[in-house]
Design a protein around this motif. Structure first.
Motif, PDB file in Angstrom:
ATOM      1  N   UNK A 131       0.796  -1.227   0.000  1.00  0.00           N
ATOM      2  CA  UNK A 131       0.000   0.000   0.000  1.00  0.00           C
ATOM      3  C   UNK A 131       0.832   1.281   0.000  1.00  0.00           C
ATOM      4  N   UNK A 132       2.037   1.229   0.548  1.00  0.00           N
ATOM      5  CA  UNK A 132       2.718   2.488   0.863  1.00  0.00           C
ATOM      6  C   UNK A 132       2.083   3.078   2.107  1.00  0.00           C
ATOM      7  N   UNK A 133       1.713   4.343   2.076  1.00  0.00           N
ATOM      8  CA  UNK A 133       1.061   4.986   3.221  1.00  0.00           C
ATOM      9  C   UNK A 133      -0.384   5.320   2.863  1.00  0.00           C
ATOM     10  N   UNK A 134      -1.311   4.922   3.737  1.00  0.00           N
ATOM     11  CA  UNK A 134      -2.738   5.160   3.539  1.00  0.00           C
ATOM     12  C   UNK A 134      -3.302   6.008   4.673  1.00  0.00           C
ATOM     13  N   UNK A 135      -4.409   6.717   4.361  1.00  0.00           N
ATOM     14  CA  UNK A 135      -5.111   7.509   5.370  1.00  0.00           C
ATOM     15  C   UNK A 135      -6.611   7.343   5.181  1.00  0.00           C
ATOM     16  N   UNK A 136      -7.307   7.149   6.281  1.00  0.00           N
ATOM     17  CA  UNK A 136      -8.767   7.110   6.250  1.00  0.00           C
ATOM     18  C   UNK A 136      -9.315   8.159   7.202  1.00  0.00           C
ATOM     19  N   UNK A 137     -10.232   8.995   6.704  1.00  0.00           N
ATOM     20  CA  UNK A 137     -10.879  10.015   7.532  1.00  0.00           C
ATOM     21  C   UNK A 137     -12.311   9.640   7.883  1.00  0.00           C
ATOM     22  N   UNK A 138     -12.721   8.423   7.537  1.00  0.00           N
ATOM     23  CA  UNK A 138     -14.093   7.990   7.812  1.00  0.00           C
ATOM     24  C   UNK A 138     -14.128   6.611   8.463  1.00  0.00           C
ATOM     25  N   UNK A 139     -13.158   6.352   9.324  1.00  0.00           N
ATOM     26  CA  UNK A 139     -13.170   5.111  10.094  1.00  0.00           C
ATOM     27  C   UNK A 139     -12.877   3.872   9.295  1.00  0.00           C
ATOM     28  N   UNK A 140     -12.200   3.993   8.162  1.00  0.00           N
ATOM     29  CA  UNK A 140     -11.841   2.835   7.365  1.00  0.00           C
ATOM     30  C   UNK A 140     -12.815   2.502   6.254  1.00  0.00           C
ATOM     31  N   UNK A 141     -13.872   3.316   6.079  1.00  0.00           N
ATOM     32  CA  UNK A 141     -14.789   3.073   4.977  1.00  0.00           C
ATOM     33  C   UNK A 141     -14.088   3.285   3.636  1.00  0.00           C
ATOM     34  N   UNK A 142     -13.221   4.292   3.588  1.00  0.00           N
ATOM     35  CA  UNK A 142     -12.464   4.572   2.362  1.00  0.00           C
ATOM     36  C   UNK A 142     -11.053   4.981   2.760  1.00  0.00           C
ATOM     37  N   UNK A 143     -10.126   4.823   1.816  1.00  0.00           N
ATOM     38  CA  UNK A 143      -8.716   5.100   2.100  1.00  0.00           C
ATOM     39  C   UNK A 143      -8.124   5.984   1.017  1.00  0.00           C
ATOM     40  N   UNK A 144      -7.368   6.965   1.452  1.00  0.00           N
ATOM     41  CA  UNK A 144      -6.666   7.882   0.555  1.00  0.00           C
ATOM     42  C   UNK A 144      -5.206   7.447   0.452  1.00  0.00           C
ATOM     43  N   UNK A 145      -4.699   7.357  -0.763  1.00  0.00           N
ATOM     44  CA  UNK A 145      -3.307   6.978  -0.972  1.00  0.00           C
ATOM     45  C   UNK A 145      -2.416   8.198  -0.766  1.00  0.00           C
ATOM     46  N   UNK A 146      -1.434   8.063   0.109  1.00  0.00           N
ATOM     47  CA  UNK A 146      -0.515   9.162   0.401  1.00  0.00           C
ATOM     48  C   UNK A 146       0.865   8.949  -0.212  1.00  0.00           C
ATOM     49  N   UNK A 147       0.969   8.000  -1.108  1.00  0.00           N
ATOM     50  CA  UNK A 147       2.232   7.790  -1.807  1.00  0.00           C
ATOM     51  C   UNK A 147       2.946   6.512  -1.416  1.00  0.00           C
ATOM     52  N   UNK A 148       3.931   6.155  -2.237  1.00  0.00           N
ATOM     53  CA  UNK A 148       4.811   5.004  -2.044  1.00  0.00           C
ATOM     54  C   UNK A 148       4.097   3.674  -2.234  1.00  0.00           C
ATOM     55  N   UNK A 149       2.932   3.686  -2.902  1.00  0.00           N
ATOM     56  CA  UNK A 149       2.281   2.413  -3.189  1.00  0.00           C
ATOM     57  C   UNK A 149       3.147   1.615  -4.170  1.00  0.00           C
ATOM     58  N   UNK A 150       3.186   0.329  -3.959  1.00  0.00           N
ATOM     59  CA  UNK A 150       4.033  -0.532  -4.763  1.00  0.00           C
ATOM     60  C   UNK A 150       5.498  -0.473  -4.393  1.00  0.00           C
ATOM     61  N   UNK A 151       5.844   0.379  -3.405  1.00  0.00           N
ATOM     62  CA  UNK A 151       7.242   0.546  -3.018  1.00  0.00           C
ATOM     63  C   UNK A 151       7.538   0.125  -1.586  1.00  0.00           C
ATOM     64  N   UNK A 152       6.701   0.541  -0.649  1.00  0.00           N
ATOM     65  CA  UNK A 152       7.060   0.383   0.761  1.00  0.00           C
ATOM     66  C   UNK A 152       5.900  -0.162   1.589  1.00  0.00           C
ATOM     67  N   UNK A 153       6.275  -0.965   2.578  1.00  0.00           N
ATOM     68  CA  UNK A 153       5.346  -1.524   3.552  1.00  0.00           C
ATOM     69  C   UNK A 153       5.912  -1.200   4.929  1.00  0.00           C
ATOM     70  N   UNK A 154       5.285  -0.263   5.631  1.00  0.00           N
ATOM     71  CA  UNK A 154       5.829   0.226   6.894  1.00  0.00           C
ATOM     72  C   UNK A 154       5.248  -0.561   8.074  1.00  0.00           C
ATOM     73  N   UNK A 155       5.982  -1.549   8.527  1.00  0.00           N
ATOM     74  CA  UNK A 155       5.548  -2.319   9.687  1.00  0.00           C
ATOM     75  C   UNK A 155       5.676  -1.503  10.965  1.00  0.00           C
ATOM     76  N   UNK A 156       6.670  -0.629  11.032  1.00  0.00           N
ATOM     77  CA  UNK A 156       6.871   0.230  12.194  1.00  0.00           C
ATOM     78  C   UNK A 156       6.456   1.644  11.807  1.00  0.00           C
TER      79      UNK A 156
END
Length: 300
Positions: free
Chosen positions: A98-123
């Motif tokens: 995913x890269x970095x995601x953001x949801x402003x509606x409790x997880x109903x929808x997600x906004x991509x904030x970049x780095x999709x296909x590149x990074x998975x931030x476990x921490x």
């Protein structure tokens, strides 16, 4: 090894409702993995992300969130949004990772904030009120030239690398002060380290045990952290005095606290999850605990 109503209260209620995760009834919910622990801003829902989407504990009952069972990693909740990373559910058309995601509606929808296909931030960790985000980056990507500790204050538009001087190794967990985005705590095998300058320099604040989890209290006065030294431990560090107080822990043996969360609406209430997928609630700041999941089996 989370009478007549004034306009402000009404608006707050709407916001809390929007950030609550929508749920689907389920006969049984099993926690196959635990990748985080967070309360909704209204304090009514405790959310646990895993390989199979989001599990929700609300009013003594467990359920699954509606929507695809994405593999959420680095799940962190602020007053206004949810931030996460991870991998799409099987059959999803979303880019992995995913890269970095953001949801402003409790997880109903997600906004991509970049780095999709590149990074998975476990921490990944966020500041509850400033929404400053810190991540541990494992390898170079299009916005981060090297591996290391990075932070952003504008939802990923710009990233700053933190020098992390004094940090003996890569942290296994991070926590960010709720109102000061430049204060970050790092959990390491050598103890708990604290930075007050955006991760430029870290100093040890608790040593002698392997620290595995940490979070700032929402009043910003203390850091709670889970550790292991011959046995699992839970403690609270007072930021003004530097003193550490042990907290009664209902966990024993070869287990330890992997995640810690405080209820924003009832700030004496805390939740912990362990590496063996045990989940507990305390209504009195750790003096007593109620178990709500045992080795992944949810209890009602």
């Amino acid at each position: 090894m989370i009478a007549k109503r004034t306009l402000r209260a009404a608006l707050a209620a709407l916001l809390f409702s929007a950030l609550a995760v929508p749920v689907a009834n389920a006969a049984a919910v099993e926690l196959m993995h635990v990748h985080g622990l967070a309360y909704s801003p209204d304090g009514k829902q405790l959310t646990i992300p895993s390989h199979q989407g989001l599990a929700i504990y609300n009013g003594g009952h467990w359920s699954r969130a509606f929507g695809p069972a994405h593999d959420y990693m680095g799940f962190s909740v602020t007053r206004r949004a949810i931030y996460s990373s991870g991998h799409p559910a099987p059959g999803s058309q979303l880019v992995n990772p995913f890269g970095l995601l953001k949801s402003s509606d409790g997880g109903r929808s997600w906004q991509k904030l970049g780095l999709e296909g590149e990074s998975d931030f476990h921490v990944l960790a966020t500041s509850y009120d400033t929404s400053t985000i810190y991540v541990l980056n494992g390898q170079p990507n299009s916005r981060m030239s090297t591996a290391g500790l990075y932070y952003t204050a504008d939802d990923g538009k710009n990233w700053q690398r933190a020098a992390a001087q004094g940090l003996p190794q890569s942290p296994s967990a991070l926590a960010v002060h709720p109102s000061n985005g430049r204060m970050v705590a790092a959990a390491t095998d050598n103890g708990l380290y604290l930075s007050r300058d955006g991760g430029a320099r870290f100093q040890p604040v608790s040593q002698g045990a392997q620290v595995l989890s940490s979070t700032f209290s929402l009043d910003g006065k203390s850091v709670w952290f889970g550790s292991y030294r011959q046995e699992p431990q839970l403690a609270r560090l007072d930021l003004s005095t530097g003193k550490t107080e042990s907290i009664r822990l209902p966990v024993a043996g070869q287990d330890a606290v992997s995640y810690i969360a405080q209820n924003p609406a009832k700030q004496r209430e805390w939740a912990i999850a362990t590496f063996k997928r045990n989940v507990y609630l305390s209504a009195d700041e750790g003096k007593s605990w109620k178990q709500i999941a045992r080795e992944g089996r949810t209890l009602e």
